[in-house]
Scaffold this active site. Structure first.
Site, mmCIF file in Angstrom:
data_model
loop_
_atom_site.group_PDB
_atom_site.id
_atom_site.type_symbol
_atom_site.label_atom_id
_atom_site.label_comp_id
_atom_site.label_asym_id
_atom_site.label_seq_id
_atom_site.Cartn_x
_atom_site.Cartn_y
_atom_site.Cartn_z
ATOM 1 N N ARG A 97 35.459 15.667 -25.772
ATOM 2 C CA ARG A 97 35.764 15.168 -24.429
ATOM 3 C C ARG A 97 34.509 14.664 -23.720
ATOM 4 O O ARG A 97 34.612 13.955 -22.724
ATOM 5 C CB ARG A 97 36.398 16.289 -23.594
ATOM 6 C CG ARG A 97 37.758 16.710 -24.116
ATOM 7 C CD ARG A 97 38.182 18.033 -23.520
ATOM 8 N NE ARG A 97 38.372 17.954 -22.094
ATOM 9 C CZ ARG A 97 39.551 17.904 -21.502
ATOM 10 N NH1 ARG A 97 40.639 17.908 -22.218
ATOM 11 N NH2 ARG A 97 39.650 17.853 -20.196
ATOM 12 N N CYS A 132 34.904 17.969 -18.571
ATOM 13 C CA CYS A 132 34.895 19.429 -18.651
ATOM 14 C C CYS A 132 36.097 19.971 -19.434
ATOM 15 O O CYS A 132 37.157 19.364 -19.461
ATOM 16 C CB CYS A 132 34.960 20.029 -17.257
ATOM 17 S SG CYS A 132 33.632 19.484 -16.206
ATOM 18 N N HIS A 150 30.708 -21.453 -13.645
ATOM 19 C CA HIS A 150 30.781 -21.036 -12.243
ATOM 20 C C HIS A 150 29.802 -19.918 -11.921
ATOM 21 O O HIS A 150 29.971 -19.215 -10.939
ATOM 22 C CB HIS A 150 32.225 -20.640 -11.905
ATOM 23 C CG HIS A 150 33.191 -21.750 -12.171
ATOM 24 N ND1 HIS A 150 33.257 -22.884 -11.394
ATOM 25 C CD2 HIS A 150 34.073 -21.931 -13.185
ATOM 26 C CE1 HIS A 150 34.160 -23.706 -11.900
ATOM 27 N NE2 HIS A 150 34.674 -23.147 -12.991
ATOM 28 N N GLU A 174 29.348 0.813 -24.248
ATOM 29 C CA GLU A 174 29.491 2.267 -24.237
ATOM 30 C C GLU A 174 28.864 2.938 -25.453
ATOM 31 O O GLU A 174 28.434 4.080 -25.378
ATOM 32 C CB GLU A 174 30.940 2.717 -24.034
ATOM 33 C CG GLU A 174 31.915 2.444 -25.139
ATOM 34 C CD GLU A 174 33.294 3.044 -24.849
ATOM 35 O OE1 GLU A 174 34.266 2.517 -25.387
ATOM 36 O OE2 GLU A 174 33.412 4.029 -24.096
ATOM 37 N N LYS A 180 33.065 -2.049 -25.620
ATOM 38 C CA LYS A 180 32.715 -1.233 -26.796
ATOM 39 C C LYS A 180 31.214 -1.255 -27.036
ATOM 40 O O LYS A 180 30.599 -0.229 -27.298
ATOM 41 C CB LYS A 180 33.411 -1.749 -28.071
ATOM 42 C CG LYS A 180 34.878 -1.488 -28.207
ATOM 43 C CD LYS A 180 35.259 -0.069 -28.559
ATOM 44 C CE LYS A 180 35.601 0.714 -27.330
ATOM 45 N NZ LYS A 180 36.955 0.669 -26.866
ATOM 46 N N GLU A 186 37.134 -6.250 -23.964
ATOM 47 C CA GLU A 186 37.135 -5.020 -24.765
ATOM 48 C C GLU A 186 35.908 -4.978 -25.691
ATOM 49 O O GLU A 186 35.278 -3.931 -25.849
ATOM 50 C CB GLU A 186 38.452 -4.940 -25.557
ATOM 51 C CG GLU A 186 38.576 -3.775 -26.517
ATOM 52 C CD GLU A 186 38.505 -2.397 -25.859
ATOM 53 O OE1 GLU A 186 38.495 -2.301 -24.628
ATOM 54 O OE2 GLU A 186 38.432 -1.409 -26.615
ATOM 55 N N LYS A 226 35.873 11.664 -23.098
ATOM 56 C CA LYS A 226 37.085 11.132 -23.718
ATOM 57 C C LYS A 226 38.252 11.166 -22.740
ATOM 58 O O LYS A 226 39.052 10.246 -22.675
ATOM 59 C CB LYS A 226 37.426 11.969 -24.959
ATOM 60 C CG LYS A 226 38.644 11.495 -25.728
ATOM 61 C CD LYS A 226 38.366 10.187 -26.413
ATOM 62 C CE LYS A 226 39.569 9.610 -27.118
ATOM 63 N NZ LYS A 226 39.387 8.160 -27.353
ATOM 64 N N ASN A 230 37.342 22.828 -13.900
ATOM 65 C CA ASN A 230 37.340 21.377 -14.149
ATOM 66 C C ASN A 230 37.783 20.713 -12.858
ATOM 67 O O ASN A 230 38.732 21.175 -12.233
ATOM 68 C CB ASN A 230 38.385 20.988 -15.205
ATOM 69 C CG ASN A 230 38.037 21.496 -16.582
ATOM 70 O OD1 ASN A 230 36.980 22.064 -16.786
ATOM 71 N ND2 ASN A 230 38.951 21.291 -17.519
ATOM 72 N N GLY A 231 37.135 19.610 -12.480
ATOM 73 C CA GLY A 231 37.556 18.891 -11.277
ATOM 74 C C GLY A 231 36.450 18.859 -10.239
ATOM 75 O O GLY A 231 35.285 19.158 -10.534
ATOM 76 N N TRP A 288 30.821 18.639 -17.738
ATOM 77 C CA TRP A 288 30.361 17.258 -17.563
ATOM 78 C C TRP A 288 29.955 17.182 -16.090
ATOM 79 O O TRP A 288 30.800 17.294 -15.201
ATOM 80 C CB TRP A 288 31.508 16.305 -17.883
ATOM 81 C CG TRP A 288 31.152 14.851 -17.867
ATOM 82 C CD1 TRP A 288 30.620 14.139 -18.903
ATOM 83 C CD2 TRP A 288 31.347 13.928 -16.790
ATOM 84 N NE1 TRP A 288 30.457 12.823 -18.520
ATOM 85 C CE2 TRP A 288 30.892 12.666 -17.238
ATOM 86 C CE3 TRP A 288 31.848 14.030 -15.492
ATOM 87 C CZ2 TRP A 288 30.930 11.527 -16.442
ATOM 88 C CZ3 TRP A 288 31.879 12.894 -14.705
ATOM 89 C CH2 TRP A 288 31.426 11.671 -15.173
#
Ligand code: M6R
Length: 606
Positions: free
Chosen positions: A27, A2, A501, A485, A482, A478, A601, A98-99, A74
């Site tokens: 964001r 947000c 394993h 996402e 990538k 990583e 973001k 926001n929150g 969001w």
């Protein structure tokens, strides 16, 4: 996540609010809205999807209000639709938030019993009705103070009142919020990036504070409603105009910028003439520190994991790493001689901030490695090492990852030298190698065409695996993150030695598997693990470094070679083809590369 914008001006504000909301788009969000005050009435317009949808609405174009608030949402509580989009308004007050309000269910019950009607499924709407309820008996300051005290959870708020034509209230607890100052107008914003297009004069609210923004001045209050004086900071204007240039996406630009951003980072910390590292004003003696804990989320956590290998190699410190969302709720044994390092691109990640806050409350030595130096994490750490890689807009972190790794590596080298864990000659050798890194990254970026072709196979597969050992293991994690996402393909990162394993059961005919096997001390072991997956039908993409010795294996599907350098620095180079793989795979699928679905973001809720 947000984002909030508020403007109190003499001119109509709707188009400036819309433009500022566009700056907050990076964001990650799913709906947007705006409310302005005109002629004693609150005009509110909201829409699902992008800010463009909101902008096209003829009601927004005809808004005449000179004071207003805007929001990109969001979704946390309730579907991402226009009813749940912010602002939320009663007849008297309009709020953007926001929150997360954790006690919203209880508050809602209480407010319904008082006769309030709710329109949305959001937690935010309780704030609107609480303020409305408190305004029945209190003035503005007291009603805000009383409302904030009833709320549990985290928030940054922007509020306008129907009968207050020269006043926006801002309030924060847990989520960042800043005030900006302009000529005959003042602003509220959740993010200095959005405010930077209007002003470089900014004040950050501290946790618990609220403010009253008028056109010609701003007043700040602590949580008890007592006035406080705050400093006005001047931000550097150098990044004002950060845009995509000729690139299709910010991510493509940010990948290509890496030689330059690494060069900038090296310039900031390396003393060229003496081949030394400059870290000024470090507040502790290195013999006061015998352990280090590195904490972050997502990609930033991967750079912490990478740093664990370097710190263990170059220093005699005890090294632990932690995911911030786990660390903050565990029973930690805080140790006086430990240094706690918080790694974050945005410097606003809620979990990382909470972990930092916990360490500060326990009087620990706290240090942060951040990109946004005006951020909450930077401001509240006792020492800051900036990454210096410039604004990063793509939700998928690329240049900030390399930037974080660079600073962590430099920090490990310097501590190793100061503690006499490594000898000066070895240190100097490593600095000399480090200075060649930007050039090597530039050359490795040329692996482009091959990766574009390879990405098709990943897109056609049900899932994929990324395997590495030692220094290559964090990079495997990583690479998998990538790909997940950006192209929404199931991808798992694993230490290559762990396959037997359990995860080996996943390998089937034609499954793409990325093997990270540079010619470091783990090389032979990783090649053996590679044979094990090939034997079970995997299509192996081997990523190694250039060497005169051929890799001895007949059944490798594809091979990509990065440049060669010392073992410590190979992880930087291995990262490049993985960033490109994720980028091209999403590009071919036609996905929104800079704003992948469901992601944000700056993750300002926990
Ligand atoms: O701003 P931060 O570095 O604290 O963000 C942490 C993570 O949210 C972030 O790295 C995330 O995992 C990225 N989208 C990964 O590309």
């Amino acid at each position: 996540m947000c984002g909030i914008i508020g403007i109190n001006s003499n001119k109509p504000v709707s188009s400036t609010i819309i433009n500022s909301l566009k700056k907050l788009e990076y964001r990650g969000y799913d709906s947007a809205g705006i409310a302005t005050l005109y002629d004693g009435l609150i005009d509110e317009v909201k829409s699902e999807g992008r800010v463009n949808n909101l902008e096209k609405n003829s009601l927004v174009q005809s808004m005449k209000g000179t004071i207003g608030i805007g929001h990109v949402r969001w979704a946390t509580h309730g579907l991402p639709n226009s009813i749940n989009a912010h602002p939320h308004s009663s007849q008297y007050v309009s709020v953007v938030h926001n929150g997360i309000i954790e006690n919203s269910t209880l508050l809602k019950k209480f407010l319904i019993s008082k006769g309030h009607n709710f329109k949305s499924q959001t937690d935010t709407e309780v704030i609107v009705h609480l303020i409305t309820e408190n305004l029945k008996t209190e003035n503005i300051v007291n009603s805000i103070k009383k409302t904030l005290k009833s709320l549990q959870g985290s928030f940054a708020l922007g509020i306008v009142f129907k009968d207050q034509p020269d006043l926006i209230v801002g309030a924060r607890r847990g989520s960042p919020l800043a005030v900006g100052y302009g000529p005959n107008e003042n602003y509220l914003g959740s993010d200095s990036y959005a405010l930077k297009s209007m002003t470089n004069k900014i004040t950050y609210l501290n946790d618990g504070e609220f403010c009253i923004i008028k056109k010609d001045h701003v007043e700040f209050f602590d949580e008890d409603g007592v006035k406080v004086n705050k400093k006005v900071l001047e931000l550097s204007s150098e990044e004002k105009s950060y845009d995509k240039g000729d690139y299709k996406h910010f991510m493509a630009k940010e990948i290509e910028e890496q030689p330059t951003t690494l060069k900038n980072g090296i310039k900031e910390y390396i003393d060229n003439s003496n081949n030394d590292i400059n870290i000024y004003n470090f507040p502790w003696k290195t013999n006061e520190i015998n352990a280090i804990t590195l904490i972050g989320c997502g990609t930033a956590y991967h750079s912490c994991l990478m740093a664990k290998y370097w710190f263990e190699e170059l220093t005699s410190l005890d090294v632990s790493i932690d995911i911030a969302s786990e660390f903050r709720y565990r029973k930690n044994r805080f140790k006086k001689n430990s240094l706690y390092v918080f790694v974050s691109q945005s410097g606003e990640t809620a979990d990382t901030y909470a972990a930092l806050d916990l360490c500060n409350q326990n009087n620990m030595k706290t240090c942060s490695i951040v990109n946004v130096i005006e951020s909450s994490i930077a401001r509240d750490s006792k020492f800051v090492l900036p990454i210096h890689c410039g604004t990063e807009i793509g939700v998928a972190s690329t240049k900030a990852f390399l930037g974080q790794m660079l600073i962590l590596y430099i920090f490990a080298l310097k501590i190793g030298l100061l503690r006499k864990d490594i000898i000066k000659e070895k240190f100097t050798e490593k600095i000399k190698d480090l200075k060649t890194l930007p050039k090597l990254v530039e050359q490795t970026l040329l692996t482009d065409n091959k990766i574009q072709t390879i990405s098709t196979t990943f897109n056609e597969a049900k899932g994929s695996m990324f395997l590495g050992r030692g220094f290559s293991y964090p990079i495997a994690l990583e690479g998998a993150l990538k790909l997940k996402e950006l192209s929404y393909i199931h991808a798992e990162g694993y230490p290559a030695g762990e396959m037997k394993h359990g995860p080996l059961a996943l390998i089937e005919e034609g499954m793409p598997v990325v093997i990270l096997a540079p010619r470091d001390s783990y090389y032979k072991k990783t090649i053996s693990n590679m044979q094990e997956v090939i034997a079970r039908g995997a299509k192996v993409l081997l990523i190694t470094n250039k060497s005169k010795d051929e890799v001895i294996s007949e059944n490798i599907w594809e091979k990509v070679e990065v440049e060669s350098t010392n073992d410590d620095l190979l992880p930087f180079l291995l990262t490049i083809p993985l960033q490109k793989l994720a980028y091209y795979s999403a590009l071919k699928k036609g996905y929104d590369i800079d704003k992948p679905r469901n992601l944000a973001k700056s993750v300002t809720v926990e």
